[in-house]
Design a protein around this motif. Structure first.
Motif, PDB file in Angstrom:
ATOM      1  N   GLY A   3      88.565  63.748  42.718  1.00 50.71           N
ATOM      2  CA  GLY A   3      88.506  62.559  43.533  1.00 50.71           C
ATOM      3  C   GLY A   3      88.525  61.370  42.555  1.00 50.71           C
ATOM      4  O   GLY A   3      88.807  61.165  41.547  1.00 50.71           O
ATOM      5  N   PHE A   4      87.945  59.929  43.044  1.00 48.68           N
ATOM      6  CA  PHE A   4      87.979  58.874  42.449  1.00 48.68           C
ATOM      7  C   PHE A   4      86.695  58.674  41.570  1.00 48.68           C
ATOM      8  O   PHE A   4      85.644  58.600  42.251  1.00 48.68           O
ATOM      9  N   ALA A   5      86.836  58.409  40.535  1.00 51.47           N
ATOM     10  CA  ALA A   5      85.587  57.997  39.560  1.00 51.47           C
ATOM     11  C   ALA A   5      85.102  56.532  39.912  1.00 51.47           C
ATOM     12  O   ALA A   5      85.642  55.705  39.528  1.00 51.47           O
ATOM     13  N   GLN A   6      84.215  56.684  40.624  1.00 53.95           N
ATOM     14  CA  GLN A   6      83.740  55.358  41.240  1.00 53.95           C
ATOM     15  C   GLN A   6      82.648  54.568  40.426  1.00 53.95           C
ATOM     16  O   GLN A   6      82.590  53.596  40.235  1.00 53.95           O
ATOM     17  N   GLY A   7      81.727  55.368  39.852  1.00 55.77           N
ATOM     18  CA  GLY A   7      80.833  54.880  38.744  1.00 55.77           C
ATOM     19  C   GLY A   7      79.817  55.674  38.053  1.00 55.77           C
ATOM     20  O   GLY A   7      80.188  56.976  38.042  1.00 55.77           O
ATOM     21  N   VAL A   8      78.675  55.318  37.580  1.00 56.79           N
ATOM     22  CA  VAL A   8      77.924  56.246  37.201  1.00 56.79           C
ATOM     23  C   VAL A   8      76.255  55.703  37.502  1.00 56.79           C
ATOM     24  O   VAL A   8      76.184  54.528  37.665  1.00 56.79           O
ATOM     25  N   ASP A   9      75.726  56.679  37.407  1.00 55.96           N
ATOM     26  CA  ASP A   9      74.174  56.323  37.968  1.00 55.96           C
ATOM     27  C   ASP A   9      73.437  55.980  36.788  1.00 55.96           C
ATOM     28  O   ASP A   9      74.048  56.046  35.769  1.00 55.96           O
ATOM     29  N   GLU A  10      72.020  55.801  36.885  1.00 60.78           N
ATOM     30  CA  GLU A  10      71.259  55.235  35.805  1.00 60.78           C
ATOM     31  C   GLU A  10      71.185  56.282  34.677  1.00 60.78           C
ATOM     32  O   GLU A  10      70.822  55.759  33.658  1.00 60.78           O
ATOM     33  N   ASP A  11      71.268  57.476  35.093  1.00 61.41           N
ATOM     34  CA  ASP A  11      70.971  58.667  33.915  1.00 61.41           C
ATOM     35  C   ASP A  11      72.474  58.936  33.478  1.00 61.41           C
ATOM     36  O   ASP A  11      72.591  59.675  32.366  1.00 61.41           O
ATOM     37  N   GLY A  12      73.695  57.935  33.808  1.00 59.73           N
ATOM     38  CA  GLY A  12      74.884  58.236  33.244  1.00 59.73           C
ATOM     39  C   GLY A  12      75.630  59.385  33.956  1.00 59.73           C
ATOM     40  O   GLY A  12      76.847  59.814  33.502  1.00 59.73           O
ATOM     41  N   GLY A  13      75.129  59.957  35.159  1.00 56.80           N
ATOM     42  CA  GLY A  13      76.076  60.899  35.818  1.00 56.80           C
ATOM     43  C   GLY A  13      77.172  60.374  36.528  1.00 56.80           C
ATOM     44  O   GLY A  13      76.927  59.073  36.752  1.00 56.80           O
ATOM     45  N   LEU A  14      78.355  60.950  36.713  1.00 55.59           N
ATOM     46  CA  LEU A  14      79.576  60.301  37.027  1.00 55.59           C
ATOM     47  C   LEU A  14      79.584  60.543  38.626  1.00 55.59           C
ATOM     48  O   LEU A  14      79.206  61.551  39.417  1.00 55.59           O
ATOM     49  N   VAL A  15      79.712  59.281  39.354  1.00 58.57           N
ATOM     50  CA  VAL A  15      79.638  59.429  40.883  1.00 58.57           C
ATOM     51  C   VAL A  15      81.143  59.281  41.261  1.00 58.57           C
ATOM     52  O   VAL A  15      81.988  58.570  40.781  1.00 58.57           O
ATOM     53  N   LEU A  16      81.398  60.465  42.138  1.00 59.15           N
ATOM     54  CA  LEU A  16      82.800  60.828  42.150  1.00 59.15           C
ATOM     55  C   LEU A  16      82.714  60.644  43.818  1.00 59.15           C
ATOM     56  O   LEU A  16      82.203  61.328  44.512  1.00 59.15           O
ATOM     57  N   ARG A  17      84.131  59.878  44.213  1.00 56.78           N
ATOM     58  CA  ARG A  17      84.322  59.813  45.696  1.00 56.78           C
ATOM     59  C   ARG A  17      85.307  60.879  45.958  1.00 56.78           C
ATOM     60  O   ARG A  17      86.370  60.859  45.373  1.00 56.78           O
ATOM     61  N   LEU A  18      84.893  61.843  46.827  1.00 57.29           N
ATOM     62  CA  LEU A  18      85.397  63.080  47.209  1.00 57.29           C
ATOM     63  C   LEU A  18      86.894  62.651  48.061  1.00 57.29           C
ATOM     64  O   LEU A  18      86.444  61.392  48.987  1.00 57.29           O
ATOM     65  N   PRO A  19      87.894  63.306  48.457  1.00 59.01           N
ATOM     66  CA  PRO A  19      88.786  63.077  49.469  1.00 59.01           C
ATOM     67  C   PRO A  19      88.320  62.593  50.862  1.00 59.01           C
ATOM     68  O   PRO A  19      88.735  61.957  51.747  1.00 59.01           O
ATOM     69  N   ASP A  20      87.252  63.508  51.249  1.00 55.17           N
ATOM     70  CA  ASP A  20      86.550  63.283  52.662  1.00 55.17           C
ATOM     71  C   ASP A  20      85.761  61.940  52.748  1.00 55.17           C
ATOM     72  O   ASP A  20      84.997  61.825  53.749  1.00 55.17           O
ATOM     73  N   GLY A  21      85.745  61.252  51.464  1.00 56.05           N
ATOM     74  CA  GLY A  21      84.962  59.953  51.531  1.00 56.05           C
ATOM     75  C   GLY A  21      83.331  60.213  51.056  1.00 56.05           C
ATOM     76  O   GLY A  21      82.832  59.358  50.560  1.00 56.05           O
ATOM     77  N   SER A  22      82.851  61.515  50.835  1.00 55.21           N
ATOM     78  CA  SER A  22      81.382  61.631  50.441  1.00 55.21           C
ATOM     79  C   SER A  22      81.467  61.260  48.889  1.00 55.21           C
ATOM     80  O   SER A  22      82.405  61.366  48.354  1.00 55.21           O
ATOM     81  N   LEU A  23      80.392  61.033  48.547  1.00 56.96           N
ATOM     82  CA  LEU A  23      79.968  60.956  46.965  1.00 56.96           C
ATOM     83  C   LEU A  23      79.189  62.059  46.552  1.00 56.96           C
ATOM     84  O   LEU A  23      78.325  62.620  47.109  1.00 56.96           O
TER      85      LEU A  23
END
Length: 187
Positions: A155-175
C-alpha cells in the motif's frame, strides 16, 4: 554499541524514533549534503539511499514501571569499504565511503550519545520527537510492501502515528497501522 535505559511504559515506544533521529542529526552535521541522510521506517538510517546503520530496541516493561528497561542496540558502518563486499555494495555504505576519509569512532559515539541524551530528556519531560523523526522518513509517500508475521501487505505509506507506527493505505482505501516490521520499498 548498546545502551541501557529505564524509560517506563509511557514513553518507551519513542525510543526507536529517538535513537534513529539522534544518529540522523549527527550524520547530517557531518555530511556535505545533509539531505542525503534519511530514515527508513522503522529503524534504519541511510545515506544516499544506502543503509549506513541499523537500530534495534528490546524492552521489558512492567505496568507499574518497576524493573522496566530498554536496550538500544545501534550498529553504524564507520570505517570500512562496502566495495569489498559484492553482496552489499549496492545497498550499504559507510561514513568513510560517504565522507572520503576515516572517522573517529570515539568522536562519533560521543556525538550520538549527546544527541540521544538531549532527545531522551525531551521524551521524559512529556515531549515528542515524532514530528522531526517523521520529517526524515524516506518511506513516507511511497508504495511499500510490509512483511508482518506471516502476512505481506502492499500500500501507500501515508504517515506515522504518535507511537511511530506506519500508517498504510491499502488498495481498498482502508488504513492499517503497523507498530513494527520489515518495510520494503516497492520499485
Amino acid at each position: 554499541f548498546s545502551l541501557l535505559l529505564r524509560p517506563g511504559p509511557d514513553y518507551a515506544s519513542q525510543l526507536t524514533m529517538m535513537a534513529s533521529l539522534a544518529l540522523a542529526r549527527v550524520l547530517r552535521s557531518l555530511a556535505p549534503d545533509s539531505s542525503r541522510v534519511t530514515i527508513k521506517w522503522p529503524n534504519d538510517v541511510r545515506m544516499g539511499g544506502r543503509k549506513i546503520a541499523g537500530i534495534l530496541v528490546e524492552s521489558s516493561l512492567a505496568q507499574d514501571g518497576t524493573d522496566s528497561f530498554s536496550i538500544i542496540g545501534m550498529g553504524v558502518n564507520v570505517n570500512f569499504d562496502p566495495g569489498e563486499y559484492p553482496d552489499i555494495v549496492d545497498i550499504a555504505t559507510s561514513l568513510q565511503r560517504e565522507l572520503g576519509h576515516p572517522t573517529s569512532r570515539l568522536h562519533l559515539l560521543a556525538a550520538i550519545m549527546k544527541e540521544m541524551e538531549e532527545l531522551y530528556w525531551v521524551i521524559k519531560q512529556g515531549g515528542s520527537v515524532r514530528e522531526e523523526w517523521a520529517s526524515l522518513l524516506d518511506t513516507l509517500g511511497h508504495q511499500v510492501r510490509v512483511s508482518w508475521g506471516e502476512e505481506v501487505y502492499e500500500g501507500f505509506a501515508q504517515g506515522v502515528d504518535e507511537d511511530g507506527g506506519l500508517v498504510l493505505r491499502l488498495p481498498d482505501g482502508s488504513l492499517r497501522t503497523f507498530p513494527a516490521g520489515e518495510v520494503t520499498l516497492r520499485t
